[in-house]
Design an enzyme around this catalytic site. Structure first.
Site, short mmCIF file in Angstrom:
data_model
loop_
_atom_site.label_atom_id
_atom_site.label_comp_id
_atom_site.label_asym_id
_atom_site.label_seq_id
_atom_site.Cartn_x
_atom_site.Cartn_y
_atom_site.Cartn_z
N GLU A 20 6.99 -4.22 -11.43
CA GLU A 20 7.36 -2.95 -12.05
C GLU A 20 6.20 -2.35 -12.82
OE1 GLU A 20 11.10 -5.61 -12.65
OE2 GLU A 20 8.96 -5.88 -12.23
N GLU A 62 4.24 -31.12 5.89
CA GLU A 62 3.56 -31.01 7.18
C GLU A 62 3.53 -32.32 7.98
OE1 GLU A 62 -0.12 -29.11 7.63
OE2 GLU A 62 0.65 -27.15 7.00
N HIS A 74 3.61 -7.83 -13.60
CA HIS A 74 4.82 -7.82 -12.80
C HIS A 74 4.82 -6.62 -11.86
CE1 HIS A 74 7.50 -10.48 -15.62
NE2 HIS A 74 6.44 -11.11 -15.15
N ARG A 113 -7.32 -21.73 6.56
CA ARG A 113 -8.55 -21.37 7.26
C ARG A 113 -8.34 -20.09 8.05
NH1 ARG A 113 -8.16 -26.91 7.66
NH2 ARG A 113 -7.41 -26.90 9.81
N LEU A 118 -5.81 -29.65 4.38
CA LEU A 118 -4.63 -28.86 4.02
C LEU A 118 -4.99 -27.51 3.39
CD1 LEU A 118 -2.25 -31.63 2.61
CD2 LEU A 118 -2.59 -30.91 4.96
N ARG A 174 1.04 -21.82 5.22
CA ARG A 174 0.38 -22.52 4.13
C ARG A 174 0.09 -21.56 2.97
NH1 ARG A 174 -4.28 -26.60 6.60
NH2 ARG A 174 -2.85 -28.14 7.52
N ASP A 180 -5.80 -39.19 9.01
CA ASP A 180 -6.42 -37.90 9.36
C ASP A 180 -7.28 -37.30 8.25
OD1 ASP A 180 -5.03 -38.14 11.72
OD2 ASP A 180 -3.37 -36.85 11.09
#
Length: 323
Positions: free
Chosen positions: A54, A253, A52, A210, A207, A187, A203
């Protein structure tokens, strides 16, 4: 509240953004330890949720933490876990004299008890410092805890006349390289990316992220479809299925059908709109029907949170008004 509390808490909030998209299942918390107007320790939730913020900041401060002030963007945890110690107990053991907290933790295992534990140990606690900013910085976590679903951002890249592609379907590229790089940062700050089944079939998007140094930040992938999902993808049959996802921040997206479906279901919390200074005319619209029956219902739903220029393009950030 002391004079420099806002300053140091803003530093902690800035640090918390380094963990966004990477700290799941824990919130992206930031922490700074300050002594004599100097930061002696800083931390943010690490990948996978541990250590964490802290714990990281206190380890850096070491013995110098005694008598210092800790600034933390979320109430220190106060529940037992096999993954690590309670942060409230770590702060007590380190001997800090004061803790400044931005937002309370809605997790019922800690809610209020972290602050109570610190005060019971004689530590001065100031809470509510930049609380709204902290909740916005950890929007995914707060949405998951209070709305029982992830925080959803819808990203659209359009021409000035609201098109996402030519009539032929050609869409590379509507926006320039600066806007596309910014979208890849988005992203990296998400825990899951979702597209519609039509976009997946047309397409075959990767995802992934890059950008140099961020390739390992590519989030999980999901598809909204009536068909089956490819291996490694999560299938959603309808937008409300997001309630079953174990994730904090979902980036939708596209395409137009998926975008419209999430808007029609009123599940979009944030609209990220990239606009290129071009006109297409007769192209493919960014959205399908979102269920409006009266123009008056379209007004008052969105508030512009920020706007910036990215090369030749403009990025606008809108938040859903939910009363």
């Amino acid at each position: 509240m002391e004079s420099n509390d806002l300053r140091w808490m803003q530093v902690a909030l800035n640090l918390s953004q380094r963990a966004r998209g990477r700290s799941f299942p824990n919130p992206n918390v930031g922490c700074v330890i300050v002594c004599n107007a100097r930061i002696i320790g800083r931390g943010w939730t690490q990948s996978g949720g541990r250590p964490h913020a802290e714990a990281q900041a206190l380890a850096q401060a070491a013995e110098s933490a005694r008598g210092s002030t800790a600034f933390v963007t979320l109430e220190p945890c106060a529940h037992a876990s096999s993954r690590g110690p309670m942060c409230a107990d770590l702060l007590i053991a380190a001997g800090v004299s004061r803790v400044v907290v931005a937002a309370g933790d809605p997790d019922p295992r800690t809610n209020g008890m972290g602050i109570a534990r610190l005060r019971a140990a004689g530590i001065e606690v100031t809470d509510g410092v930049l609380a709204a900013q902290a909740r916005a910085a950890m929007a995914g976590y707060f949405c998951a805890r209070t709305q029982h679903r992830p925080f959803i951002t819808l990203k659209l890249a359009t021409s000035l006349d609201g098109c996402i592609a030519l009539a032929s379907g050609e869409s590379k590229w509507i926006t320039g390289p600066e806007a596309r790089a910014h979208a890849h940062v988005e992203r990296a700050r998400s825990t899951m990316i979702l597209v519609g089944g039509g976009t997946l079939r047309a397409d075959a998007p990767m995802l992934d992220v890059r950008l140099p140094g961020l390739a390992d930040c590519s989030p999980a992938r999901a598809v909204l479809t009536r068909s089956s999902a490819p291996e490694g993808w999560t299938r959603l049959g309808k937008p409300h299925d997001v309630a079953h996802l174990a994730t904090h921040d979902v980036l939708v997206e596209g395409g137009a059908g998926a975008a419209a479906a999430f808007l029609a279901a009123d599940l979009v919390d944030r609209l990220l709109l990239y606009r290129a200074p071009i006109l297409i005319g007769g192209g493919r619209a960014a959205l399908g029907d979102i269920g409006l029956t009266a123009l008056a219902d379209a007004h008052g739903r969105w508030t512009l949170a920020s706007s910036r220029r990215l090369g030749k393009d403009v990025a606008e950030d809108y938040l859903r008004n939910r009363g």
